[in-house]
Design a protein around this motif. Structure first.
Motif, PDB file in Angstrom:
ATOM      1  N   ASN A   7       0.837  -1.212   0.000  1.00 46.28           N
ATOM      2  CA  ASN A   7       0.000   0.000   0.000  1.00 46.28           C
ATOM      3  C   ASN A   7       0.867   1.255   0.000  1.00 46.28           C
ATOM      4  O   ASN A   7       0.649   2.157   0.797  1.00 46.28           O
ATOM      5  N   ARG A  17       1.790   4.736  -1.053  1.00 46.98           N
ATOM      6  CA  ARG A  17       0.906   5.799  -1.561  1.00 46.98           C
ATOM      7  C   ARG A  17       1.689   7.095  -1.704  1.00 46.98           C
ATOM      8  O   ARG A  17       2.679   7.309  -0.993  1.00 46.98           O
ATOM      9  N   PRO A  18       1.212   8.006  -2.582  1.00 45.63           N
ATOM     10  CA  PRO A  18       1.916   9.274  -2.747  1.00 45.63           C
ATOM     11  C   PRO A  18       1.836  10.136  -1.488  1.00 45.63           C
ATOM     12  O   PRO A  18       0.927   9.962  -0.665  1.00 45.63           O
ATOM     13  N   ALA A  54      -1.349  11.355   0.832  1.00 48.40           N
ATOM     14  CA  ALA A  54      -2.451  10.385   0.921  1.00 48.40           C
ATOM     15  C   ALA A  54      -2.474   9.791   2.322  1.00 48.40           C
ATOM     16  O   ALA A  54      -1.429   9.639   2.960  1.00 48.40           O
ATOM     17  N   GLU A  84      -2.365   7.165   5.147  1.00 55.11           N
ATOM     18  CA  GLU A  84      -1.676   5.883   5.233  1.00 55.11           C
ATOM     19  C   GLU A  84      -2.567   4.825   5.889  1.00 55.11           C
ATOM     20  O   GLU A  84      -3.439   5.143   6.696  1.00 55.11           O
ATOM     21  N   ASP A 136      -9.875  14.050  -2.286  1.00 58.97           N
ATOM     22  CA  ASP A 136      -8.939  13.414  -3.213  1.00 58.97           C
ATOM     23  C   ASP A 136      -7.591  14.122  -3.092  1.00 58.97           C
ATOM     24  O   ASP A 136      -7.439  15.071  -2.305  1.00 58.97           O
ATOM     25  N   LEU A 137      -6.615  13.676  -3.874  1.00 56.86           N
ATOM     26  CA  LEU A 137      -5.250  14.212  -3.732  1.00 56.86           C
ATOM     27  C   LEU A 137      -5.168  15.700  -4.076  1.00 56.86           C
ATOM     28  O   LEU A 137      -4.241  16.388  -3.660  1.00 56.86           O
ATOM     29  N   ASP A 138      -6.157  16.197  -4.839  1.00 56.37           N
ATOM     30  CA  ASP A 138      -6.174  17.628  -5.182  1.00 56.37           C
ATOM     31  C   ASP A 138      -6.992  18.440  -4.194  1.00 56.37           C
ATOM     32  O   ASP A 138      -7.278  19.616  -4.431  1.00 56.37           O
ATOM     33  N   PHE A 184     -11.616   4.829  -5.819  1.00 58.79           N
ATOM     34  CA  PHE A 184     -10.471   5.135  -4.955  1.00 58.79           C
ATOM     35  C   PHE A 184     -10.033   3.884  -4.187  1.00 58.79           C
ATOM     36  O   PHE A 184     -10.849   2.997  -3.919  1.00 58.79           O
ATOM     37  N   GLU A 185      -8.740   3.853  -3.839  1.00 55.67           N
ATOM     38  CA  GLU A 185      -8.238   2.757  -3.005  1.00 55.67           C
ATOM     39  C   GLU A 185      -8.839   2.861  -1.613  1.00 55.67           C
ATOM     40  O   GLU A 185      -8.891   3.960  -1.041  1.00 55.67           O
ATOM     41  N   VAL A 229      -6.532   7.910  -2.727  1.00 54.31           N
ATOM     42  CA  VAL A 229      -5.796   7.831  -3.998  1.00 54.31           C
ATOM     43  C   VAL A 229      -6.668   7.114  -5.025  1.00 54.31           C
ATOM     44  O   VAL A 229      -7.275   6.090  -4.690  1.00 54.31           O
ATOM     45  N   THR A 267      -5.635   2.736  -9.642  1.00 46.35           N
ATOM     46  CA  THR A 267      -4.937   2.754 -10.956  1.00 46.35           C
ATOM     47  C   THR A 267      -5.483   1.649 -11.825  1.00 46.35           C
ATOM     48  O   THR A 267      -5.627   0.507 -11.370  1.00 46.35           O
TER      49      THR A 267
END
Ligand code: BEZ
Ligand code: FE
Length: 282
Positions: A90, A92-93, A96, A98, A136-138, A227-228, A277, A280
């Motif tokens: 897992n 993640r960027p 995100a 954890e 979300d990430l943004d 999303f994950e 995240v 993908t």
């Protein structure tokens, strides 16, 4: 090659027996396991009584397992193996949320509540408001994110550990975000508690001079389409066990603020935003 066993070539002798028809991944994992196991036995020069003690320990670990108790997962947890498997699967960027350990006390089918509901069904404890956003990430809010939350009671027990004492689904609930991505619920400020330590894993911890405590935390599974899923906790800032969690679940990014507040019965407010995240493709 004779196929006979010798100390020097022990791992190779065992691994050479694996058939070419064996599942490729199973063969890869088992070859590495045998190699590391044999290296370990040689490294510590394992004695016969120690080997017997290890077999006895694993036997007792299996014997105490039942539908509600999984001592092998507990063993994996206290050895840091659960957290390591989670970490390598897992990644993640930055930014995100954890993951951390799921633990054995999650229950499917907890009640679905409206935002603002109180998940504590027995009263008691220090009342606490939990709120924040799912983003979300943004930084955009995620609508329709589902938060499945659970924690212990003021005595440090989950409802499933005390059937007939605590109401079923005490300190559990499921919430779904609206367009603003916000969540908000009431409960109690969780308390630190020992993992089940009346079995072989607890005995091992004792022999190693390790305590069985986890720092106070609220569990969250946060999921949203596309999303994950995040399996995590928020930890109570300032808890005395943050640096020595028995199962190594603490990550500094998961330590949440718990600020005093004076709102009727509610004494604490904990805020935390979850950042998911995107899945993908492939
Ligand atoms: C828990 O946080 O509920 C937990 C995690 C690992 C082992 C035992 C309990
Ligand atoms: Fe827990």
């Amino acid at each position: 090659m004779t196929g006979h066993f010798s100390e020097d070539g022990s791992a190779e002798t065992v691994n050479d027996r694996i058939s070419a028809e064996a599942d490729a991944r199973l063969a890869e994992v088992m070859r590495a396991l045998v190699r590391h196991l044999h290296e370990f036995i040689k490294d510590v020069h394992l004695t016969q009584p120690e080997w017997e003690a290890a077999i006895g320990f694993l036997t007792r670990t299996g014997q105490i397992c039942d539908d509600t108790r999984q001592e092998f997962i507990l063993l994996s947890d206290v050895l840091g193996a659960s957290m390591l498997v989670d970490a390598i699967n897992n990644r993640r960027p930055q930014g995100a949320t954890e993951n951390t350990v799921l633990g054995p006390f999650h229950v499917d089918g907890a009640p679905r509540y409206e935002m603002g509901a109180d998940i504590s069904l027995e009263g008691g404890g220090e009342r606490c408001l939990f709120e924040g956003r799912v983003l979300d990430l943004d930084g955009r809010p995620i609508e329709g994110a589902v938060l499945d939350v659970w924690c212990d009671n003021e005595d440090g027990f989950y409802d499933v550990q005390q059937p007939g004492i605590q109401p079923a689904f005490n300190n559990r609930g499921v919430f779904t975000t609206g367009a603003d991505g916000r969540y908000r619920f009431r409960g109690i400020r969780p308390v630190s508690y020992p993992i089940p330590d009346d079995g072989p894993v607890g005995q091992l911890l004792g022999q190693l001079g390790r305590h069985p405590y986890r720092p106070a935390h609220m569990h969250f599974i946060v999921s949203a389409e596309g999303f994950e899923t995040v399996v995590t906790h928020t930890f109570v800032e300032g808890d005395g066990y943050l640096s020595s969690d028995a199962v190594f679940g603490v990550k500094s990014s998961l330590i949440a603020s718990f600020e005093p507040m004076d709102d009727g019965e509610t004494r604490w407010r904990s805020t935390f935003d979850f950042v998911l995240v995107p899945v993908t493709p492939g």
